[in-house]
Design a protein around this motif. Sequence first.
Motif, PDB file in Angstrom:
ATOM      1  N   ALA A 177      38.802  36.412  40.068  1.00  0.00           N
ATOM      2  CA  ALA A 177      39.710  37.515  39.717  1.00  0.00           C
ATOM      3  C   ALA A 177      39.642  38.616  40.919  1.00  0.00           C
ATOM      4  CB  ALA A 177      39.434  38.030  38.462  1.00  0.00           C
ATOM      5  N   PHE A 178      38.581  38.883  41.409  1.00  0.00           N
ATOM      6  CA  PHE A 178      38.347  40.166  42.180  1.00  0.00           C
ATOM      7  C   PHE A 178      38.959  39.932  43.647  1.00  0.00           C
ATOM      8  CE2 PHE A 178      35.120  42.141  45.376  1.00  0.00           C
ATOM      9  CZ  PHE A 178      35.828  43.448  45.451  1.00  0.00           C
ATOM     10  N   LEU A 180      43.084  36.229  33.083  1.00  0.00           N
ATOM     11  CA  LEU A 180      42.905  36.885  34.191  1.00  0.00           C
ATOM     12  C   LEU A 180      42.689  38.291  33.800  1.00  0.00           C
ATOM     13  CD1 LEU A 180      42.905  37.254  37.327  1.00  0.00           C
ATOM     14  CD2 LEU A 180      45.701  37.532  37.011  1.00  0.00           C
ATOM     15  N   MET A 181      43.159  38.952  32.867  1.00  0.00           N
ATOM     16  CA  MET A 181      43.112  40.312  32.714  1.00  0.00           C
ATOM     17  C   MET A 181      41.535  40.687  31.775  1.00  0.00           C
ATOM     18  SD  MET A 181      45.521  41.613  34.165  1.00  0.00           S
ATOM     19  CE  MET A 181      45.121  43.383  33.538  1.00  0.00           C
ATOM     20  N   SER A 182      41.273  39.488  31.223  1.00  0.00           N
ATOM     21  CA  SER A 182      39.988  39.879  30.699  1.00  0.00           C
ATOM     22  C   SER A 182      38.880  39.963  31.263  1.00  0.00           C
ATOM     23  CB  SER A 182      39.810  38.428  29.375  1.00  0.00           C
ATOM     24  OG  SER A 182      39.527  37.467  30.413  1.00  0.00           O
ATOM     25  N   ARG A 183      39.128  39.680  32.610  1.00  0.00           N
ATOM     26  CA  ARG A 183      38.175  39.732  33.713  1.00  0.00           C
ATOM     27  C   ARG A 183      38.096  41.137  34.270  1.00  0.00           C
ATOM     28  NH1 ARG A 183      38.498  34.705  31.589  1.00  0.00           N
ATOM     29  NH2 ARG A 183      36.156  33.734  31.818  1.00  0.00           N
ATOM     30  N   GLY A 240      43.949  40.516  47.099  1.00  0.00           N
ATOM     31  CA  GLY A 240      45.100  39.876  47.780  1.00  0.00           C
ATOM     32  C   GLY A 240      46.360  40.640  47.182  1.00  0.00           C
ATOM     33  N   ALA A 241      46.597  40.897  46.130  1.00  0.00           N
ATOM     34  CA  ALA A 241      47.610  41.388  45.302  1.00  0.00           C
ATOM     35  C   ALA A 241      47.740  43.010  45.662  1.00  0.00           C
ATOM     36  CB  ALA A 241      47.721  41.029  44.007  1.00  0.00           C
ATOM     37  N   GLN A 242      46.866  43.638  46.094  1.00  0.00           N
ATOM     38  CA  GLN A 242      46.533  44.893  46.259  1.00  0.00           C
ATOM     39  C   GLN A 242      46.561  45.883  44.982  1.00  0.00           C
ATOM     40  OE1 GLN A 242      49.373  46.375  49.412  1.00  0.00           O
ATOM     41  NE2 GLN A 242      48.466  44.968  50.837  1.00  0.00           N
ATOM     42  N   GLU A 243      45.964  45.100  44.219  1.00  0.00           N
ATOM     43  CA  GLU A 243      45.676  45.927  42.675  1.00  0.00           C
ATOM     44  C   GLU A 243      44.276  46.541  42.763  1.00  0.00           C
ATOM     45  OE1 GLU A 243      47.798  46.331  40.243  1.00  0.00           O
ATOM     46  OE2 GLU A 243      49.451  45.045  40.803  1.00  0.00           O
ATOM     47  N   TRP A 244      44.282  47.585  43.356  1.00  0.00           N
ATOM     48  CA  TRP A 244      42.866  48.107  43.576  1.00  0.00           C
ATOM     49  C   TRP A 244      42.182  48.646  42.368  1.00  0.00           C
ATOM     50  CZ3 TRP A 244      42.238  46.364  47.977  1.00  0.00           C
ATOM     51  CH2 TRP A 244      43.274  46.243  49.120  1.00  0.00           C
ATOM     52  N   THR A 245      42.831  49.022  41.073  1.00  0.00           N
ATOM     53  CA  THR A 245      42.168  49.574  40.204  1.00  0.00           C
ATOM     54  C   THR A 245      41.594  48.121  39.174  1.00  0.00           C
ATOM     55  OG1 THR A 245      43.429  51.562  39.777  1.00  0.00           O
ATOM     56  CG2 THR A 245      42.349  50.541  37.783  1.00  0.00           C
ATOM     57  N   LEU A 246      42.385  47.157  39.372  1.00  0.00           N
ATOM     58  CA  LEU A 246      41.997  45.991  38.513  1.00  0.00           C
ATOM     59  C   LEU A 246      40.798  45.306  39.266  1.00  0.00           C
ATOM     60  CD1 LEU A 246      45.442  44.684  37.408  1.00  0.00           C
ATOM     61  CD2 LEU A 246      43.719  45.835  35.964  1.00  0.00           C
ATOM     62  N   ALA A 247      40.953  45.245  40.864  1.00  0.00           N
ATOM     63  CA  ALA A 247      40.145  44.813  41.530  1.00  0.00           C
ATOM     64  C   ALA A 247      38.747  45.808  41.497  1.00  0.00           C
ATOM     65  CB  ALA A 247      40.497  44.654  43.099  1.00  0.00           C
ATOM     66  N   GLY A 248      38.574  46.510  41.324  1.00  0.00           N
ATOM     67  CA  GLY A 248      37.477  47.472  41.143  1.00  0.00           C
ATOM     68  C   GLY A 248      36.746  47.185  39.897  1.00  0.00           C
ATOM     69  N   ARG A 249      37.558  46.817  38.713  1.00  0.00           N
ATOM     70  CA  ARG A 249      37.089  46.492  37.461  1.00  0.00           C
ATOM     71  C   ARG A 249      36.452  45.285  37.620  1.00  0.00           C
ATOM     72  NH1 ARG A 249      38.188  49.413  32.669  1.00  0.00           N
ATOM     73  NH2 ARG A 249      38.978  51.386  33.004  1.00  0.00           N
ATOM     74  N   SER A 250      37.102  44.227  38.199  1.00  0.00           N
ATOM     75  CA  SER A 250      36.492  42.790  38.082  1.00  0.00           C
ATOM     76  C   SER A 250      35.492  42.699  39.050  1.00  0.00           C
ATOM     77  CB  SER A 250      37.681  41.883  38.593  1.00  0.00           C
ATOM     78  OG  SER A 250      38.186  42.141  39.740  1.00  0.00           O
ATOM     79  N   GLY A 251      35.513  43.727  40.098  1.00  0.00           N
ATOM     80  CA  GLY A 251      34.198  43.429  41.164  1.00  0.00           C
ATOM     81  C   GLY A 251      32.845  44.372  40.329  1.00  0.00           C
ATOM     82  N   MET A 252      33.161  45.238  39.627  1.00  0.00           N
ATOM     83  CA  MET A 252      31.942  45.823  38.886  1.00  0.00           C
ATOM     84  C   MET A 252      31.451  44.841  37.984  1.00  0.00           C
ATOM     85  SD  MET A 252      32.354  49.163  36.475  1.00  0.00           S
ATOM     86  CE  MET A 252      30.863  49.632  35.356  1.00  0.00           C
ATOM     87  N   ILE A 280      43.517  29.161  39.906  1.00  0.00           N
ATOM     88  CA  ILE A 280      44.876  28.739  39.519  1.00  0.00           C
ATOM     89  C   ILE A 280      44.539  28.951  37.887  1.00  0.00           C
ATOM     90  CG2 ILE A 280      46.110  26.772  39.130  1.00  0.00           C
ATOM     91  CD1 ILE A 280      45.517  25.770  41.960  1.00  0.00           C
ATOM     92  N   GLY A 281      43.582  28.471  37.272  1.00  0.00           N
ATOM     93  CA  GLY A 281      43.411  28.486  35.932  1.00  0.00           C
ATOM     94  C   GLY A 281      43.561  30.088  35.252  1.00  0.00           C
ATOM     95  N   LEU A 282      42.888  31.007  35.894  1.00  0.00           N
ATOM     96  CA  LEU A 282      42.845  32.505  35.748  1.00  0.00           C
ATOM     97  C   LEU A 282      44.494  32.979  35.694  1.00  0.00           C
ATOM     98  CD1 LEU A 282      39.888  33.846  37.287  1.00  0.00           C
ATOM     99  CD2 LEU A 282      40.002  33.703  34.893  1.00  0.00           C
ATOM    100  N   ASN A 283      45.158  32.634  36.869  1.00  0.00           N
ATOM    101  CA  ASN A 283      46.583  32.980  37.036  1.00  0.00           C
ATOM    102  C   ASN A 283      47.516  32.436  36.159  1.00  0.00           C
ATOM    103  OD1 ASN A 283      48.092  34.904  38.776  1.00  0.00           O
ATOM    104  ND2 ASN A 283      49.401  33.062  39.317  1.00  0.00           N
ATOM    105  N   SER A 284      47.244  31.200  35.610  1.00  0.00           N
ATOM    106  CA  SER A 284      48.195  30.322  34.632  1.00  0.00           C
ATOM    107  C   SER A 284      47.753  30.566  33.289  1.00  0.00           C
ATOM    108  CB  SER A 284      48.408  29.052  35.064  1.00  0.00           C
ATOM    109  OG  SER A 284      46.886  28.148  35.069  1.00  0.00           O
ATOM    110  N   ASP A 285      46.801  31.445  33.127  1.00  0.00           N
ATOM    111  CA  ASP A 285      46.009  31.330  31.639  1.00  0.00           C
ATOM    112  C   ASP A 285      45.664  29.991  31.084  1.00  0.00           C
ATOM    113  OD1 ASP A 285      45.307  32.871  29.603  1.00  0.00           O
ATOM    114  OD2 ASP A 285      47.339  33.087  28.494  1.00  0.00           O
ATOM    115  N   GLY A 286      45.160  29.384  32.036  1.00  0.00           N
ATOM    116  CA  GLY A 286      44.740  28.002  31.739  1.00  0.00           C
ATOM    117  C   GLY A 286      43.191  28.036  31.166  1.00  0.00           C
ATOM    118  N   VAL A 287      42.812  27.928  30.049  1.00  0.00           N
ATOM    119  CA  VAL A 287      41.428  28.200  29.610  1.00  0.00           C
ATOM    120  C   VAL A 287      40.851  26.816  30.000  1.00  0.00           C
ATOM    121  CG1 VAL A 287      39.816  28.045  27.651  1.00  0.00           C
ATOM    122  CG2 VAL A 287      41.939  29.344  27.562  1.00  0.00           C
TER     123      VAL A 287
END
Length: 333
Positions: free
Chosen positions: A247-248, A199-202, A253-265, A127-134
């Motif tokens: 984030a992964f 979120l995107m920083s991950r 869940g959102a089927q953002e496969w490129t972003l998922a690959g980067r966060s998984g890496m 929730i914090g990542l998605n809402s940009d809540g540090v």
Amino acid sequence: MKQVEIHLKKRDSEIVVRAIKALEPVDWIQFDIEQEDRKMIRVLMHDGRCQVLIDAVSQALEDCRDWRVTMIPVEASLPEPRELEQDEAASNLRVLREELLDDVVKDATLTRDFLILSGLSTVVAAIGLNSDGVAAVIGAMVIAPLLGPILGFALGAGLGKMSLIRQSGVTLAGGLGVALLVAFLISFALPLNLESDELMSRTQVRLDSVALALAAGGAAALSMAQGKSAVLVGVMVAAALLPPGAAFGLFIGAQEWTLAGRSGMLLFLNIVCLLVSALAVFRLKGIKPRGWVDQQNATRAFWINVTLSAALLIALMVLIVVLDLGDKVSLGD
């Protein structure tokens, strides 16, 4: 300093007393107790020599029965004992091998509470990542119980204890599995916010990520070896694992496969870095088994784990460089 209490049979006390005298303790005393044919020996020992004493006593009583050694930390003692000279200190460890192993085994055990904490911390992190809540992301890292299995795996490799390696691996996999599942389910309830910097920083996998994870793993292992609080370094380890893991799950869940690959890496990279640095610190601090045969097995396990981890780390760093160059080329176009 530590107070070591040895309960044993009277007939076995002589060999223990010889071992104690050879190590020149701060103070020691032996006396009979109410139990028939029993003695208790109480030894006050500097931290630097306490592990040597424990090993010597254990070796002396190896073929004996009905004995027990208890270690008790000492806050203060009067008159103040003399400081050990540099060449007198047998070890720079403030925590005994047995104490360290006991603490790590408890924290590396897969329990219901561990899984619940992993799930709850992931809810807060996602929730914090998605809402940009540090603040929410930091709070999630405080309650995430991911330090135990990382240190358990590293210590198991350092001591050659395959049972601890397996137990820690299962616990870490269970915690991360719960985190990924919870984040995946949350993605169906919350629309993914790609504008969130947290979120995107991950998804940004850089070489400084390697430095962060290496520092976190090294600090965690060093803190445990010195008997200091592991709360803050536990947050550092959680910072390397929980946010990219959450984030992964969200990206899958959102089927953002490129972003998922980067966060998984990033998640996989951090796991490898944490293990490598913790392994190195435990080795440099001289944490090893008592017996010669066990030491040989531990050395073999250490080098196998270090070699595999280092190979994975090098491969991941090469991939990071390639991806970074690809991003720069894309931006140039």
